[in-house]
Write a protein that holds these residues in place. Structure first.
Motif, PDB file in Angstrom:
ATOM      1  N   ALA A  78       0.838  -1.206   0.000  1.00  0.00           N
ATOM      2  CA  ALA A  78       0.000   0.000   0.000  1.00  0.00           C
ATOM      3  C   ALA A  78       0.867   1.248   0.000  1.00  0.00           C
ATOM      4  O   ALA A  78       0.560   2.242  -0.683  1.00  0.00           O
ATOM      5  N   THR A  79       1.972   1.215   0.770  1.00  0.00           N
ATOM      6  CA  THR A  79       2.895   2.351   0.787  1.00  0.00           C
ATOM      7  C   THR A  79       3.490   2.591  -0.604  1.00  0.00           C
ATOM      8  O   THR A  79       3.589   3.737  -1.067  1.00  0.00           O
ATOM      9  N   VAL A  80       3.855   1.497  -1.284  1.00  0.00           N
ATOM     10  CA  VAL A  80       4.413   1.605  -2.633  1.00  0.00           C
ATOM     11  C   VAL A  80       3.388   2.226  -3.591  1.00  0.00           C
ATOM     12  O   VAL A  80       3.697   3.148  -4.356  1.00  0.00           O
ATOM     13  N   MET A  81       2.146   1.707  -3.558  1.00  0.00           N
ATOM     14  CA  MET A  81       1.119   2.203  -4.480  1.00  0.00           C
ATOM     15  C   MET A  81       0.783   3.671  -4.216  1.00  0.00           C
ATOM     16  O   MET A  81       0.643   4.469  -5.148  1.00  0.00           O
ATOM     17  N   LEU A  82       0.653   4.029  -2.940  1.00  0.00           N
ATOM     18  CA  LEU A  82       0.337   5.430  -2.611  1.00  0.00           C
ATOM     19  C   LEU A  82       1.446   6.363  -3.090  1.00  0.00           C
ATOM     20  O   LEU A  82       1.177   7.463  -3.598  1.00  0.00           O
ATOM     21  N   PRO A 292      -2.687  -9.217  -9.287  1.00  0.00           N
ATOM     22  CA  PRO A 292      -4.117  -8.908  -9.433  1.00  0.00           C
ATOM     23  C   PRO A 292      -4.576  -7.737  -8.574  1.00  0.00           C
ATOM     24  O   PRO A 292      -5.479  -6.988  -8.966  1.00  0.00           O
ATOM     25  N   ILE A 293      -3.967  -7.555  -7.379  1.00  0.00           N
ATOM     26  CA  ILE A 293      -4.351  -6.419  -6.532  1.00  0.00           C
ATOM     27  C   ILE A 293      -3.958  -5.099  -7.199  1.00  0.00           C
ATOM     28  O   ILE A 293      -4.749  -4.148  -7.235  1.00  0.00           O
ATOM     29  N   ALA A 294      -2.730  -5.032  -7.733  1.00  0.00           N
ATOM     30  CA  ALA A 294      -2.276  -3.813  -8.404  1.00  0.00           C
ATOM     31  C   ALA A 294      -3.144  -3.507  -9.624  1.00  0.00           C
ATOM     32  O   ALA A 294      -3.397  -2.341  -9.952  1.00  0.00           O
ATOM     33  N   SER A 299      -4.394   2.183 -11.230  1.00  0.00           N
ATOM     34  CA  SER A 299      -3.003   2.101 -11.675  1.00  0.00           C
ATOM     35  C   SER A 299      -2.618   3.428 -12.323  1.00  0.00           C
ATOM     36  O   SER A 299      -3.476   4.245 -12.660  1.00  0.00           O
ATOM     37  N   LEU A 300      -1.327   3.611 -12.522  1.00  0.00           N
ATOM     38  CA  LEU A 300      -0.895   4.823 -13.223  1.00  0.00           C
ATOM     39  C   LEU A 300      -1.398   4.818 -14.660  1.00  0.00           C
ATOM     40  O   LEU A 300      -1.603   5.875 -15.253  1.00  0.00           O
ATOM     41  N   GLY A 301      -1.599   3.621 -15.219  1.00  0.00           N
ATOM     42  CA  GLY A 301      -2.181   3.550 -16.549  1.00  0.00           C
ATOM     43  C   GLY A 301      -3.586   4.117 -16.562  1.00  0.00           C
ATOM     44  O   GLY A 301      -3.949   4.933 -17.412  1.00  0.00           O
ATOM     45  N   VAL A 383       5.194  -2.154  -9.158  1.00  0.00           N
ATOM     46  CA  VAL A 383       4.617  -2.357  -7.819  1.00  0.00           C
ATOM     47  C   VAL A 383       5.095  -3.685  -7.238  1.00  0.00           C
ATOM     48  O   VAL A 383       5.485  -3.759  -6.066  1.00  0.00           O
ATOM     49  N   ALA A 384       5.056  -4.716  -8.060  1.00  0.00           N
ATOM     50  CA  ALA A 384       5.467  -6.037  -7.572  1.00  0.00           C
ATOM     51  C   ALA A 384       6.942  -6.055  -7.158  1.00  0.00           C
ATOM     52  O   ALA A 384       7.296  -6.522  -6.057  1.00  0.00           O
ATOM     53  N   PHE A 385       7.822  -5.539  -8.018  1.00  0.00           N
ATOM     54  CA  PHE A 385       9.256  -5.546  -7.697  1.00  0.00           C
ATOM     55  C   PHE A 385       9.561  -4.676  -6.478  1.00  0.00           C
ATOM     56  O   PHE A 385      10.317  -5.088  -5.572  1.00  0.00           O
TER      57      PHE A 385
END
Length: 724
Positions: A78-82, A292-294, A299-301, A383-385
């Motif tokens: 969540a921190t990465v995505m935010l 699948p969560i990302a 997403s940025l897309g 996000v995954a990496f």
């Protein structure tokens, strides 16, 4: 050369199929349209395993973790995505503010009067029936269900039996996906060839400014920001990330579909980790869970499509300002949790743009998806990496390459912004302004005409006051009354030709009668007098059918039903958004030419509203300081704002006043009115009225058609004709 061929043949068959598809489309053009069903079949084939794959990967991936591990992983993810959302939205706004100044204006939008589509976040994310969610393609609700079930299995001592079965199912699904991927280059070729062969030059030129923005933004995010950020913070090298995402990138670019690439992305990440001997069970599970969560969360897309919303606001003269940034950004983050096709109309309303501007997005989505979808692919990989190495405590800002990549990102961003501004400024110089488009529209299929600027003396004696179809045919002349400045119903174009919706229908009527047509001017207050004295046979000029006039003249059945709206200066549009906004004013002075009968009672009830009659709509636009707003139809209002881009059209929320328009004849000429009604029925049935409406009101076909170019048509066949 052999090495290049071997590279394509062994590792980049999809890329090779993409290249050959483009070449085939350019050479053969529309002849390859038949390949589109083949491409659609391959997309459906890829989707066979997707929903089961999401269910299995999430349940198995989460079920194998311990509860404390999952909390830590999801918190870090969540921190990465935010963080990526925050930086990505900053980049999107940077590109949005590169839009140059232009002459705003657009044709009427039908969805301006449609009900607002609210996003039901509960229905999208809280599945009352997970099986229905799977059948309906509701991915967010399905993901929530799988997360809940996977977390519930964590503490279950008997979970291994179920997880083993699901593991076997997952392996089977993976095998199917790999088999399909092997033959998917055929689908890539079919989709690319049909798209490249059928895409018109007009589609490319209509929204070229948006295309420049979305292409540069997409390229920056997928090839600069995201991979360089991962390379700067993790052990993954730049080229390694691109290599992991390669097949998914090509598939997403070709199909515009990210959903079908999820198994490819997951397997690519797991393969990289194993190949570099840094994989463990935890990293595999994280990839299976986070991909699948990302995809499900914004997403940025997805967020790059916000650039279309900001472009549409700019296009219609409602461009966003710095003060709008917080509101639009927050609205975007929440709305993009829903499907993008729900989010965009919602966001268009947020920035005060008619929601049917979304039709422009649909028209361009074939092209824009080529960059939006690959951006989403790289975002998911990033996000995954980042999450995997964050969990492994291998994120570092102190590497030498971190400084290099951060410097490159900081330097390339302004360069891309400058490029976007420069290119779009050049494109706008070669593009017709909005007023040029509407002022150069012409009437097709014209009959011989006489356009007068006064009533002839010969008509003032009343000798022509009695008329019918037989008389009109005998004199070989249909006399039509028109209002000179009534855009888009009757007005003079740049060539000083009388044109417009009603003028076009008048020519068609005269053609069907086999006579010439003569146009005689009048002002709205003169309608009854001029018809009864026989100055013209029919009045055709967007005339409102109202209770006052039906006692004095005879109207045909309604030709159109128009929506009453307000036109005001752009900076005042916010003052008229809702009925409450109108009531908040202590006094309002509205200019109008019509609508006294329609709105008279309303203005008597509301003493703080004043209604002032003007002679011409142009009087309002040239002296806007005299009035607060102009009462006019939305259809006509949009046309006028193309001539005067400093003004905008608004239908206050809660105001849905519509009124009919039609043709008028003298009260005694009922036989002529009956003929006109029958003629209108015939012309509606064969589509002529709709065709004229599409052209003059909606602006369809207002730009000249350019034949689809192809090598076979324009070079090879032309050379053979020249030789003959």
């Amino acid at each position: 050369m052999k090495k290049i061929f071997d590279y394509f043949a062994t590792k980049n068959l999809m890329l090779l199929a993409l290249i050959w598809g483009v070449i085939a489309g350019v050479v053969f053009g529309e002849r390859l349209a038949f390949l589109q069903p083949v491409g659609n079949a391959f997309i459906n084939l890829m989707q066979i395993t997707i929903f089961p794959y999401i269910v299995v990967s999430l349940i198995v991936g989460l079920g194998k973790f311990e509860p404390d591990q999952v909390r830590s992983i999801l918190l870090k993810a969540a921190t990465v995505m935010l963080s990526l959302w925050g930086i990505g939205l900053f980049v999107i706004w940077c590109f949005a503010f590169t839009l140059p100044k232009h002459d705003a204006g657009t044709f009427f939008s039908t969805a301006l009067i449609s009900a607002k589509q609210d996003i039901d976040f509960v229905a999208r994310y809280i599945p009352s029936n997970p099986f229905a969610s799977m059948a309906e393609g509701n991915v967010p609700a399905l993901v929530i269900f799988c997360i809940a079930l996977g977390m519930a299995l964590m503490g279950n001592v008997r979970k291994s039996s179920l997880l083993n079965i699901l593991d076997v199912v997952g392996e089977g699904l993976s095998v199917i996906s790999k088999k399909v991927v092997k033959i998917f280059p055929i689908g890539i070729f079919a989709i690319t060839a049909s798209s490249a062969g059928t895409m018109s030059i007009e589609q490319l030129s209509t929204l070229q400014v948006y295309l420049v923005l979305v292409i540069l933004l997409g390229l920056f995010l997928m090839f600069v920001f995201l991979p360089m950020l991962v390379a700067a913070l993790t052990p993954v090298k730049y080229h390694e990330l691109i290599d992991v995402a390669r097949n998914a990138l090509i598939t997403a670019f070709t199909t515009g579909n990210v959903f079908i690439t999820l198994p490819v992305i997951t397997e690519g990440i797991k393969s990289y980790m194993h190949k570099n001997n840094i994989a463990d069970a935890k990293s595999d599970h994280i990839a299976e869970v986070l991909v699948p969560i990302a995809f499900t969360f914004p997403s940025l897309g997805k967020l790059t499509t916000l650039i279309f919303v900001l472009f549409a606001a700019w296009l219609t003269g409602h461009e966003a300002t710095l003060s709008d940034v917080p509101n639009i950004t927050i609205s975007a983050l929440f709305s993009y949790f829903a499907n993008v096709h729900i989010a965009i109309p919602y966001m268009l309303e947020t920035v005060r743009v008619p929601a049917d501007t979304y039709q422009l997005y649909l028209a361009m989505s074939v092209i824009s998806a080529k960059f939006v979808s690959p951006t989403t692919v790289v975002y998911i990989v990033a996000v995954a990496f980042l999450s995997i190495f964050y969990v492994r405590k291998q994120i570092s800002f102190k590497r030498a390459k971190s400084i290099l990549y951060f410097s490159l990102i900081a330097g390339i961003l302004p360069a891309c912004m400058l490029t976007a501004y420069t290119v779009n400024s050049m494109l706008l110089q070669n593009t017709n302004n909005a007023d040029d488009i509407i002022a150069n529209m012409v009437v097709s299929d014209k009959v011989p005409e006489h356009v007068l600027n006064h009533v002839p003396k010969a008509y003032e004696g009343g000798k022509l006051s009695l008329t019918n179809i037989s008389v009109i045919k005998k004199r070989n002349l249909l006399r039509v009354g028109y209002i000179a400045d009534n855009v888009p119903f009757s007005y003079f174009n740049h060539n000083d030709e009388l044109v417009g919706f009603d003028i076009s229908l008048a020519h068609k009527l005269a053609e069907d009668l086999g006579v010439q047509v003569e146009f005689i001017p009048f002002n709205k207050p003169q309608l009854t007098e001029y018809l009864n004295k026989g100055y013209f046979d029919i009045a055709m000029s967007g005339l409102e059918i109202n209770l006052d006039d039906i006692e004095k003249v005879l109207f045909t059945d309604p030709v159109l039903e128009l929506q009453l709206a307000l036109v005001t200066l752009d900076h005042r549009i916010k003052e008229f958004q809702t009925l409450e906004d109108l009531k908040a004013h202590q006094s309002l002075d509205f200019a109008t030419i019509e609508y006294q009968a329609l709105l008279g009672k309303e203005f008597k009830r509301n003493k703080h509203y004043a209604l002032t009659n003007i002679d011409s709509y142009r009087d309002f636009f040239t002296n806007p300081e005299k009035f607060d707003a102009l009462l006019i139809s939305a259809e006509a209002g949009f046309a006028w704002t193309m001539f005067y881009p400093d003004f905008g059209v608004v239908v206050p929320e809660g105001v849905k006043t519509k009124y009919p328009t039609g043709f008028a004849v003298a009260k005694r000429h009922s036989d002529l009115a009956n003929y006109l009604n029958a003629w209108l029925d015939i012309r509606r049935a064969n589509g002529k009225v709709q065709e004229v409406y599409d052209y003059w009101i909606l602006g369809k076909g207002s730009r000249p058609y350019v034949r689809r170019w192809s090598v076979l048509d324009d070079i090879i066949l032309e050379k053979s004709v020249t030789k003959d």
